[in-house]
Design an enzyme around this catalytic site. Structure first.
Site, PDB file in Angstrom:
ATOM      1  N   GLY A 266     -54.029   4.049 -15.538  1.00  0.00           N
ATOM      2  CA  GLY A 266     -54.163   5.494 -15.395  1.00  0.00           C
ATOM      3  C   GLY A 266     -53.422   6.264 -16.462  1.00  0.00           C
TER       4      GLY A 266
ATOM      5  N   GLU B 294     -57.576   6.653  -9.154  1.00  0.00           N
ATOM      6  CA  GLU B 294     -57.140   5.940  -7.947  1.00  0.00           C
ATOM      7  C   GLU B 294     -56.289   4.769  -8.433  1.00  0.00           C
ATOM      8  OE1 GLU B 294     -57.525   6.965  -5.023  1.00  0.00           O
ATOM      9  OE2 GLU B 294     -59.278   8.283  -5.016  1.00  0.00           O
TER      10      GLU B 294
ATOM     11  N   GLY C  94     -57.539   1.416 -10.620  1.00  0.00           N
ATOM     12  CA  GLY C  94     -56.796   0.294 -11.191  1.00  0.00           C
ATOM     13  C   GLY C  94     -55.305   0.550 -11.117  1.00  0.00           C
ATOM     14  N   SER C  95     -54.593  -0.017 -12.037  1.00  0.00           N
ATOM     15  CA  SER C  95     -53.131   0.080 -12.043  1.00  0.00           C
ATOM     16  C   SER C  95     -52.674   1.447 -12.541  1.00  0.00           C
ATOM     17  CB  SER C  95     -52.534  -1.011 -12.928  1.00  0.00           C
ATOM     18  OG  SER C  95     -52.863  -0.765 -14.285  1.00  0.00           O
TER      19      SER C  95
END
EC number: 1.2.1.3
Length: 512
Positions: free
Chosen positions: A247, A264, A242-243
């Protein structure tokens, strides 16, 4: 505004496809969370969020499954994934149709995403016979030292809307052959693809015959459901896509309990067009990388550095390609650019274009293509920038390509690296020195560095992931499987003496 009359109902199609895939109707009707298709703007389902108590019970069940599954020989675990690959082949067209309806991908890209699932299953089946450790030289006589790899435990998977099934499969196919059950929290925007995939997987489980209950589970909901997964002590690894903001929230929570994070996150990917490049090849590579998936890939090309000697001709040809690219219903033949996922994505794109204009950028494209009040289609935008300003350095998840000139290769590489993200990158050149420099230690600082192909569209054979604010995680091929296992170092003494390492002497008196 209503959807144009020539657009078929996404709701009707979704109901038919989910029925063919065997998804229990009770799972996607009558719930409080609406699922809206970006294709037409219709609400196509109403799903039920998983209660937090049920999330905890799902994880407990998965943990019990782990205790049994870790004892199953890895090649036998691989047989389950082989069967799953067969079921995916049979369901490919229908599962791809759900991806199109829920994520807005054109048909060929949706089919490609399911093919990616099939490919990683094939990879994982072979991997199930190659979970190997090293034999290590030891300084002590009559000893053997080695490393062994063991199943880790329940793997939590948090996936994003833009690759709603492939990224889950990158994780789950490897995790399952490594001996780990999976609990999947999909994006709130794409729950139907998760339910459909789980239905396909359950067919493989039925054929397999003796798998423990809870090997794979789907939990639905918003942030609170994700937090429950991240915080549970019996989930030793969470793979989250995601963004960067997501994270930053997930990573510290996992670190607090010493769990593993496989992150990721965002990408702000660049390509360099050198004077020696095959310009036709480069044009096609740039077009797909920048416009594919309506600019909603983490590997989407967002920044383009073109050598000043070829700038006018190349950018002119690129503008012509942008002006003519077909935008529309992703289910229709010939369409190359489908919708943005929702209104927030459209608004974010328009804000970035306004910021780029304020910074001196010249914008072509970016306007909305009317396809219904709740459907957000746009023409991809090219923005010629005077330099790499703040708007260029931030990732906007939409089809915006910032184009800038450069004079020498060292300058171009420095510009490419001068962003917080470090996922993917590429150079188009026929100069061997430039190509080698680009992939060297002082070249691209990204996890993916390509030559004469764009930054988007990775194969499953290589480990996927990036550096800096991209999170550092690696998924899919190569040795990414090690993230799903725990390593043990073993030393075996097959002699009659007890020599100590580093020459240490520790003699004790023993009874005669």
């Amino acid at each position: 505004m209503n959807a144009p009359a020539n657009i078929a109902s996404a709701k009707t199609e979704a109901a038919a496809v989910l029925g063919r895939l065997g998804v229990d109707r009770a799972l996607w009707t009558g719930g409080p969370r609406a699922v809206r298709s970006p294709v037409t703007g219709e609400i196509i389902a109403d799903v039920h969020d998983t209660p937090l108590a049920a999330v905890a019970q799902t994880i407990e069940t998965a943990h019990e499954a782990f205790r049994a599954w870790r004892n199953v020989p890895a090649p036998r675990r691989g047989e389950l994934i082989r069967l799953f690959g067969e079921e995916l082949r049979a369901a490919k067209a229908d599962l791809a149709a759900v991806v199109t309806l829920e994520a807005g991908k054109i048909t060929s890209e949706a089919l490609g995403e399911v093919q990616e699932m099939i490919d990683i299953c094939d990879f994982a089946v072979g991997l199930s016979r190659q979970l190997y450790g090293l034999t290590i030289a030891t300084e002590r006589p009559d000893h053997r030292m080695m490393e062994t790899w063991h199943p880790l435990g329940v793997v939590g998977i948090i996936s994003a809307f833009n690759f709603p099934v492939a990224v889950w499969c990158w994780n789950s196919a490897l995790a399952l052959v490594c001996g780990d059950p999976c609990v999947w929290k999909p994006s709130e925007k794409t729950p139907l693809t998760a339910l459909a995939t789980q239905a396909v997987f359950e067919r493989a489980l039925a054929r397999f015959g003796d798998a423990p209950k809870g090997l794979s589970a789907v939990i639905l909901g918003g942030r609170e459901v994700g937090e429950a997964l991240v915080d549970h002590p019996k989930v030793p690894l969470v793979s989250a896509t995601g963004s960067t903001a997501m994270g930053r929230a997930v990573g510290p929570r996992l670190a607090q309990r010493f769990a593993r994070a496989l992150l990721e996150l965002g990408g702000n990917n660049a390509a360099i067009i050198a004077p020696t490049a095959d310009l036709d090849l480069a044009l096609r590579g740039v077009a797909f990388a920048a416009m594919g998936t309506a600019g909603q890939r983490c590997t989407t090309l967002r920044r383009l550095f073109v050598h000043e000697s070829i700038y006018d001709g190349f950018v002119g040809a690129l503008k012509a390609a942008y002006a003519s690219v077909p935008v529309g219903d992703p289910r229709q033949a010939g369409v190359l650019v489908g919708p943005l996922i929702d209104a927030a994505s459209f608004d974010g794109m328009q804000k970035s274009l306004a910021d780029a204009r304020a910074a001196g950028g010249q914008v072509q494209g970016g306007e909305r293509v009317e396809m219904g009040e709740e459907a957000f289609y746009v023409r991809p935008a090219i923005v010629e920038m005077p330099g790499q300003t703040d708007v260029v350095k931030r990732e906007t998840f939409a089809p915006i390509l910032y184009v800038m000139k450069y004079r020498d290769i060292e300058e171009a590489i420095a510009l490419q690296n001068d962003v917080p993200q470090g996922l993917s990158s590429s150079i188009f050149t026929n100069d061997m020195r430039e190509a080698e420099l680009f992939i060297s230690a002082r070249g691209s600082d990204c996890g993916i560095a390509n030559v004469n192909i764009g930054p988007s569209g990775a194969e499953i054979g290589g480990a996927f992931g990036g550096e800096k604010e991209t999170g550092g995680g690696r998924e899919s091929g190569s040795d990414a499987w090690k993230a799903y296992m725990r390593r043990a170092t073993n030393t075996l003494n097959y002699g009659k003496t007890l020599p100590l390492a580093q020459g240490v002497s520790f003699e004790i008196k023993t009874a005669p």
